[in-house]
Design a protein around this motif. Structure first.
Motif, PDB file in Angstrom:
ATOM      1  N   LYS A 175      32.945  18.630  86.331  1.00 34.93           N
ATOM      2  CA  LYS A 175      32.278  17.334  86.492  1.00 34.93           C
ATOM      3  C   LYS A 175      32.277  16.503  85.207  1.00 34.93           C
ATOM      4  O   LYS A 175      31.854  15.354  85.229  1.00 34.93           O
ATOM      5  CB  LYS A 175      30.830  17.551  86.935  1.00 34.93           C
TER       6      LYS A 175
ATOM      7  N   ALA B 294      35.083  11.056  94.109  1.00 37.04           N
ATOM      8  CA  ALA B 294      35.333  10.384  92.833  1.00 37.04           C
ATOM      9  C   ALA B 294      35.748  11.386  91.758  1.00 37.04           C
ATOM     10  O   ALA B 294      36.687  11.139  90.975  1.00 37.04           O
ATOM     11  CB  ALA B 294      34.089   9.618  92.393  1.00 37.04           C
ATOM     12  N   THR B 295      35.070  12.534  91.718  1.00 36.02           N
ATOM     13  CA  THR B 295      35.387  13.551  90.713  1.00 36.02           C
ATOM     14  C   THR B 295      36.805  14.077  90.893  1.00 36.02           C
ATOM     15  O   THR B 295      37.568  14.197  89.924  1.00 36.02           O
ATOM     16  CB  THR B 295      34.392  14.720  90.788  1.00 36.02           C
TER      17      THR B 295
ATOM     18  N   GLN C 268      30.619  11.506  98.305  1.00 43.75           N
ATOM     19  CA  GLN C 268      31.245  10.432  97.530  1.00 43.75           C
ATOM     20  C   GLN C 268      31.438  10.853  96.072  1.00 43.75           C
ATOM     21  O   GLN C 268      32.431  10.494  95.431  1.00 43.75           O
ATOM     22  CB  GLN C 268      30.404   9.159  97.611  1.00 43.75           C
ATOM     23  N   ALA C 269      30.469  11.602  95.567  1.00 40.58           N
ATOM     24  CA  ALA C 269      30.571  12.077  94.184  1.00 40.58           C
ATOM     25  C   ALA C 269      31.781  12.983  94.020  1.00 40.58           C
ATOM     26  O   ALA C 269      32.547  12.860  93.044  1.00 40.58           O
ATOM     27  CB  ALA C 269      29.293  12.808  93.795  1.00 40.58           C
ATOM     28  N   TRP C 270      31.988  13.901  94.971  1.00 41.42           N
ATOM     29  CA  TRP C 270      33.113  14.810  94.866  1.00 41.42           C
ATOM     30  C   TRP C 270      34.447  14.098  95.045  1.00 41.42           C
ATOM     31  O   TRP C 270      35.442  14.435  94.400  1.00 41.42           O
ATOM     32  CB  TRP C 270      32.977  15.942  95.882  1.00 41.42           C
TER      33      TRP C 270
ATOM     34  N   SER D  34      31.252   8.977  89.645  1.00 42.43           N
ATOM     35  CA  SER D  34      30.801  10.230  90.249  1.00 42.43           C
ATOM     36  C   SER D  34      29.402  10.582  89.775  1.00 42.43           C
ATOM     37  O   SER D  34      28.578  11.110  90.547  1.00 42.43           O
ATOM     38  CB  SER D  34      31.775  11.366  89.928  1.00 42.43           C
TER      39      SER D  34
ATOM     40  N   TYR E  87      34.921   9.071  86.734  1.00 40.04           N
ATOM     41  CA  TYR E  87      33.954  10.067  86.267  1.00 40.04           C
ATOM     42  C   TYR E  87      32.564   9.436  86.148  1.00 40.04           C
ATOM     43  O   TYR E  87      31.555  10.045  86.522  1.00 40.04           O
ATOM     44  CB  TYR E  87      34.375  10.650  84.918  1.00 40.04           C
TER      45      TYR E  87
END
Length: 488
Positions: free
Chosen positions: A369, A202-203, A198-200, A187, A184
């Motif tokens: 998120k 990781a999330t 990449q953020a999604w 992300s 988290y």
């Protein structure tokens, strides 16, 4: 640790009181036990823990401070600081946490607690330094990174980005809870850098892990909501005894998490007549004698007590006085107490009630998120998230007409578009007169906020969070389908 080894003296009586949902008796026994203060630190901490659990701020402070007086070790002082924060005694919690890091400079948990408390106070520069020290000492403890990510904006040349990325491989060998918290935080780094894919990733990975570690109790939640909606439809509240409570001191805010409740709290605390605001959960404690919130539960409790609604109001204001003092209006932003709104109104018919609403897709995105420190387990799975938010909509649609003028509905988007007009509506609903001394939300001092919104609250009201759900509609498709099906 078994409870019997922690609580001395009146242990059996306290346990029996709690088993019988008699919070008031347990509180009285804890006060009586204070006259015979136990010698052992573990006993004092145990009593402080129990006092915090039932919302007794003054009693928690008494036992916690005496625990530290008898044992100045870092672990004892840190436990005391955490308990003080739990009951809203933030000044003493910060003093205690500061004491910890002064005597144990390499104690990472101490720096984490201090940094978290500093952030809640809006002291972000100090908070960042404390959390960076915790990270330096324990780089693989993800909670430090997660707390820092809440208040820090990462940039491409930020050395912290390099440091957190270096940990990706080694974090895989840590506990699932630690991996989830780390992802988290990671992300948030990627979102700040504009690396959406990449953020999604990781999330989604973080949410999957957390959903396994902390599964959502869907059936229980459905049962609770069905119970209160059923009580409204059966006109159960028309059959209940009247509460004589005439106080409007407390102002209650309900709604979905991440829907704008913190902004309403800050608007209200900016008024000179409002002295404090926090997320307390105190009414849930005041209503501990309720076995449930269905029609049968509400009618049944009236056969046990002369006027349970009056008793709930008295218990609530006793706890509120212990936490906030005797003077001034207070704001209770316990968003999850929405299903208790009709019961709160029954107990405290003069207390102003506010329900905050926000675009459902923006709300869902923000929840998905966020790694909530407690609660919010539905947000770890998009299907659960959709079904939960649909259920909350049905709850509001039943409660709002039932409460009528007692409940004010406030839309987040309206507060952003015309904050002065919305603030005036809120003040009028709460019986707060116009005043030249009103302070803007981002300029309010001495009002800690336990929320991932804490950094945003320190800035002037802006529209940056409006419309984000539509931007990520593809990524949130599972949520949308679940919400649409459940709402039908």
């Amino acid at each position: 640790m078994e409870t019997e080894t922690v609580l001395p003296g009146k242990l059996k009586e306290i346990q029996e009181a709690l088993e019988n949902n008699n919070r008031n008796k347990a509180a009285r026994l804890l006060t009586e036990q204070a006259k015979e203060l136990p010698e052992e630190t573990v006993h004092r901490l145990g009593l402080a823990q129990l006092a915090a659990t039932i919302g007794e701020t003054a009693t928690t402070r008494f036992y916690a401070t005496h625990a530290v007086a008898g044992d100045s070790s870092s672990n004892t002082a840190l436990k005391a600081a955490t308990l003080l924060a739990d009951v809203g005694d933030y000044p003493n919690a910060i003093k205690m946490a500061t004491r910890v890091v002064k005597t144990a400079k390499d104690f990472a948990p101490g720096w984490n607690v201090l940094g978290t408390l500093q952030a809640q106070q809006g002291n972000f520069a100090e908070a960042e330094e404390s959390l960076k020290k915790a990270i330096f000492i324990q780089p693989k403890s993800a909670i430090h990174w997660l707390e820092l990510a809440t208040i820090h904006t990462f940039t491409p040349d930020d050395p912290l980005v390099r440091d957190i990325l270096k940990l990706q491989n080694s974090m895989a060998a840590t506990s699932p809870m630690n991996q989830g918290a780390y992802l988290y935080a990671l992300s948030k780094v990627f979102f700040d850098l504009g690396e959406t894919d990449q953020a999604w990733q990781a999330t989604n990975t973080a949410a999957t892990i957390m959903n396994q570690v902390s599964p959502y109790e869907k059936d229980r939640n459905n049962e609770n909501v069905a119970g209160i909606i059923g009580a409204i439809q059966q006109n159960t509240f028309g059959q209940l005894k009247q509460s004589p409570d005439a106080s409007n001191r407390a102002i209650f805010i309900f709604g979905n998490l991440r829907s704008g409740g913190c902004l309403v709290q800050r608007m209200l605390v900016g008024h000179p007549e409002v002295t404090a605001g926090d997320s307390t959960g105190l009414f849930s404690l005041a209503a501990a004698s309720l076995n449930g919130i269905s029609s049968q539960d509400l009618l049944e409790i009236q056969t046990k007590y002369e006027n349970p609604w009056r008793d709930m109001a008295a218990a609530y204001y006793h706890m509120a006085k212990s936490r906030f003092g005797a003077e001034g209006r207070i704001v209770d932003r316990t968003m999850s107490q929405g299903r208790l709104a009709p019961i709160i109104h029954q107990a405290m018919p003069k207390a102003p009630l506010i329900w905050v609403r926000r675009n459902i897709e923006d709300t869902a995105l923000s929840q998905f998120k966020t790694c909530f420190p407690s609660g919010g387990r539905w947000s770890f799975d998009q299907k659960n998230l959709g079904e939960h938010l649909a259920l909350e909509e049905k709850l509001y649609e039943a409660i709002a007409p039932a409460l009528g003028n007692a409940l004010l509905t406030v839309n987040y988007e309206d507060m952003v578009a015309n904050p002065e007009a919305e603030r005036a509506r809120i003040f009028a609903h709460c019986g707060l007169a116009a005043s030249p001394e009103v302070v803007a939300p981002h300029e309010v001092q001495d009002n800690p906020v336990i929320s991932s919104s804490v950094a945003a609250l320190q800035k002037p009201i802006h529209a940056n969070a409006i419309g984000n759900g539509a931007r990520f509609s593809q990524q949130m498709e599972v949520f949308r389908q679940a919400y649409t099906a459940a709402k039908a």
